[in-house]
Design a protein around this motif. Sequence first.
Motif, PDB file in Angstrom:
ATOM      1  N   GLN A  35       4.092   1.461  -1.158  1.00 24.27           N
ATOM      2  CA  GLN A  35       4.666   1.689  -2.205  1.00 24.27           C
ATOM      3  C   GLN A  35       3.756   2.357  -3.261  1.00 24.27           C
ATOM      4  N   PHE A  36       2.447   1.914  -3.542  1.00 25.51           N
ATOM      5  CA  PHE A  36       1.368   2.362  -4.197  1.00 25.51           C
ATOM      6  C   PHE A  36       1.299   3.882  -4.148  1.00 25.51           C
ATOM      7  N   ALA A  37       1.069   4.163  -2.821  1.00 27.40           N
ATOM      8  CA  ALA A  37       0.646   5.673  -2.508  1.00 27.40           C
ATOM      9  C   ALA A  37       1.852   6.415  -2.555  1.00 27.40           C
ATOM     10  N   GLN A  59       4.057   6.075  -4.774  1.00 26.56           N
ATOM     11  CA  GLN A  59       4.308   6.303  -6.494  1.00 26.56           C
ATOM     12  C   GLN A  59       3.217   7.144  -6.697  1.00 26.56           C
ATOM     13  N   HIS A  60       2.166   7.108  -6.172  1.00 30.73           N
ATOM     14  CA  HIS A  60       1.186   8.208  -6.891  1.00 30.73           C
ATOM     15  C   HIS A  60       1.308   9.523  -6.411  1.00 30.73           C
ATOM     16  N   GLN A  61       2.259   9.866  -5.406  1.00 33.35           N
ATOM     17  CA  GLN A  61       2.706  11.093  -4.825  1.00 33.35           C
ATOM     18  C   GLN A  61       3.882  11.729  -5.487  1.00 33.35           C
ATOM     19  N   GLY A  62       4.406  10.720  -6.494  1.00 31.85           N
ATOM     20  CA  GLY A  62       5.478  11.151  -7.438  1.00 31.85           C
ATOM     21  C   GLY A  62       6.844  10.722  -6.881  1.00 31.85           C
ATOM     22  N   GLU A 122       0.783  -1.181   0.071  1.00 29.85           N
ATOM     23  CA  GLU A 122       0.012   0.090   0.033  1.00 29.85           C
ATOM     24  C   GLU A 122       0.838   1.347  -0.273  1.00 29.85           C
TER      25      GLU A 122
END
Length: 306
Positions: free
Chosen positions: A152-154, A156-159, A150
């Motif tokens: 890593q996904f978050a 990555q979503h934040q750049g 979770e």
Amino acid sequence: MTGALRSLVRTPARIAAVAGVTFTQLVRMRLFLVPAVFGIGFLALQFLPYQGQLGVEFRGVQQLQLIKDIALGCMQLFGLIFCVGATALLIPRDTEDRILYTILCKPVPRFDYLAGKAAGVLALLLVMLLMMDGLMSALLYLREGSLTAEMQFALQHQGIAPAEMGPYLEQIHAAGNTWDTQRAVLVMFLGYGVLTTLTLLFSCFTSGTIVSMIFGLGAYFVGMFQGQLFTAITATGQEGTTPFMQNLQLVVSLLLPDFSLFTVADTAAAGTPLGWAMVGSLALIAAAYMLIHLLIAAWIFAHKEF
């Protein structure tokens, strides 16, 4: 001398035999239901409203920390109740069932009998702690894996680039199941080993199970706070200090360990390092206290009329 050596060689076998009987007695009390309740409680942790208001970089750490705090707290509470309650029940139960008279009619030294009783309690306590620790470790492993994905996904979503995620992921791994947490459980077991032999000592001269439990719990809390109790009045050179109070502190320290030494679970859960050197020192302290308690209990037991 030959007879004494032969008896000494047979001591482990006698202790193991008494421990086996004691283990069976305690199992028949259906204490195995405790890990089942513990497991159900752990499953409920999956549905708790974790700290959703925290940022993603802290949320996973707080979740794992909460799981460890609850698990270690449950193990501490269970160990305290089990050691005092089960140990205080042993000798009165053997006396009531006439088992004690059958054993003592045989060439079984009092020390071997008492050591076997303590070993039986500690064997079942070890099994219970291992089961609860296994549940805690499994839940931490599952939560750590899901939280890592979770995060890593978050991130990555934040750049945030994958190369920059290391510090955030390290926080999750450090808050998970570490060797320091496992060493803390081992130290907890050592402390309850001392409490078991101390309660057994009390049961050798008290009149019943309830009184032994009161003495055992009282001794535990006195041991937890003995430093605070005596520091203010027995410090060297402090006004009002008397030789009587100094001798009293010496006697109390000889019989009652500082149980706060064995409550390192909270610090380990918070990430404080707990090395094997400290564990080894505490193991030696626990072994010394257990031997002292058993020797005194054997002497009292030998002079007691049943």
